[in-house]
Write a protein that holds these residues in place. Structure first.
Motif, PDB file in Angstrom:
ATOM      1  N   ASP A  40     -28.090 -40.100  20.533  1.00 60.87           N
ATOM      2  CA  ASP A  40     -26.754 -40.694  20.486  1.00 60.87           C
ATOM      3  C   ASP A  40     -25.773 -39.576  20.151  1.00 60.87           C
ATOM      4  N   ALA A  97     -22.425 -39.453  20.175  1.00 60.22           N
ATOM      5  CA  ALA A  97     -21.046 -39.828  19.883  1.00 60.22           C
ATOM      6  C   ALA A  97     -20.348 -38.786  19.020  1.00 60.22           C
ATOM      7  N   THR A 136     -20.910 -43.546  26.057  1.00 56.56           N
ATOM      8  CA  THR A 136     -22.126 -44.026  25.404  1.00 56.56           C
ATOM      9  C   THR A 136     -23.192 -42.984  25.679  1.00 56.56           C
ATOM     10  N   GLY A 162     -26.547 -45.811  23.288  1.00 51.70           N
ATOM     11  CA  GLY A 162     -25.996 -45.452  22.000  1.00 51.70           C
ATOM     12  C   GLY A 162     -24.682 -46.160  21.720  1.00 51.70           C
ATOM     13  N   GLU A 163     -23.989 -45.675  20.732  1.00 53.34           N
ATOM     14  CA  GLU A 163     -22.703 -46.239  20.334  1.00 53.34           C
ATOM     15  C   GLU A 163     -21.697 -46.121  21.477  1.00 53.34           C
ATOM     16  N   SER A 178     -17.928 -45.621  22.967  1.00 53.66           N
ATOM     17  CA  SER A 178     -16.653 -45.002  22.608  1.00 53.66           C
ATOM     18  C   SER A 178     -15.595 -46.086  22.406  1.00 53.66           C
ATOM     19  N   SER A 179     -14.625 -45.770  21.588  1.00 55.60           N
ATOM     20  CA  SER A 179     -13.536 -46.719  21.321  1.00 55.60           C
ATOM     21  C   SER A 179     -12.706 -47.003  22.563  1.00 55.60           C
ATOM     22  N   ARG A 223     -18.212 -53.572  27.431  1.00 53.35           N
ATOM     23  CA  ARG A 223     -19.302 -53.563  26.458  1.00 53.35           C
ATOM     24  C   ARG A 223     -20.133 -54.835  26.563  1.00 53.35           C
TER      25      ARG A 223
END
Length: 290
Positions: free
Chosen positions: A207, A209, A218, A257-258, A260-261, A268
């Motif tokens: 991940d 990020a 991601t 993974g996480e 992005s904003s 999502r």
């Protein structure tokens, strides 16, 4: 006692680092002594290091990569009391196992995210080798999402950052604005270049990020560290199978993974729902619609 052989260094912030973290987890979770050997990049070096490890009491040896499947295949019969474990190669026989991440799925969902965020509808993969299944998956996922055109370029090895950066510049000329640097040895400098240009990337293996802030939409994550512990535990219990073993989202060792904003909530949700369906049914979005 467990030994780990890696071709290069564990300071790559990617594939090899995850192996080292897995080794440390074996030590702490299973109370087993461990040994690391870096720079094992030829069959001759591998055979020499294996003898040293076995002489030191090691009875489970991980070779972290495709090349070790070949190295181990030529020597495992000489050490019947040792179990050899490699990644992404084809093996057969007793006391030898190859672990395979089902890369197609992670590439597919990464491709969906990339296509959803591309303003030019052109996305690009900078892969190491044609045999990587995540490449085909990325292309198919991008095509499904909005018929984005996917450009694929191959570096020819895992660690040639200069070549990877050349290919990045080449893809920029094609108006690619979201990139998937699918090579653990060069992804960091490529992500830095992508960030400098204001484009987006999909992270690879870990991940990532923290590498690029909002630049990393991601990541396609292979939880190598968790798989190491799983395999070592099975070995301890006498349950580790020989041959080729395959792992995917359903096994909890592959994920995205996480986010992005900058990735919209609706994207999502769409990706999360698609992954959930895949885990439950094994079907991808384009298969559901047939």
């Amino acid at each position: 006692m467990v030994g780990l052989l890696v071709e290069d260094t564990i300071d790559d912030q990617g594939w090899n680092r995850k192996a080292y973290e897995g080794l440390l987890n074996i030590h702490s979770n299973l109370d087993v002594d461990v040994v690391l050997e870096e720079g094992v990049n030829s069959e001759q070096k591998a055979h020499r290091r294996i003898k040293e490890l076995v002489d030191g009491g090691v009875n489970l040896i991980f070779g972290h990569g495709h090349a070790f499947a070949e190295y181990f295949s030529t020597i495992h019969n000489q050490y019947p009391d040792v179990h050899f474990v490699s990644f992404n190669g084809e093996v057969k026989g007793e006391n030898i196992t190859s672990l395979h991440f089902e890369g197609y799925a992670m590439g597919y969902f990464g491709g969906m995210v990339a296509a959803s965020m591309s303003e030019t509808h052109k996305v690009g993969v900078i892969a190491a080798f044609p045999w990587q299944p995540e490449v085909e998956g990325f292309v198919d996922g991008a095509k499904y999402m909005n018929e984005s055109e996917a450009f694929v370029r191959y570096v020819g090895e895992w660690t040639d950052a200069d070549k990877a950066l050349e290919l990045f510049q080449e893809l920029q000329k094609e108006q690619v604005d979201v990139f998937y640097p699918a090579g653990d040895g060069y992804h960091v400098p490529v992500v830095e270049a992508i960030k400098d240009q204001g484009d987006f990337a999909i992270g690879y293996v870990g991940d990532q990020a923290d590498l690029g802030g909002s630049t990393i939409l991601t990541s396609t994550v292979q939880h190598v560290d968790d798989l190491y512990v799983l395999v070592a535990k099975r070995f301890q219990e006498g349950k580790l199978e020989s041959g080729n073993l395959y792992y995917d989202f359903q096994d909890g060792v592959v994920s995205l993974g996480e986010f992005s904003s900058v990735v919209p909530d609706e994207v999502r949700e769409q990706i999360t729902d698609a992954i959930s369906t895949y885990i439950q049914t094994g079907q991808f979005p384009h298969e559901e619609e047939r």
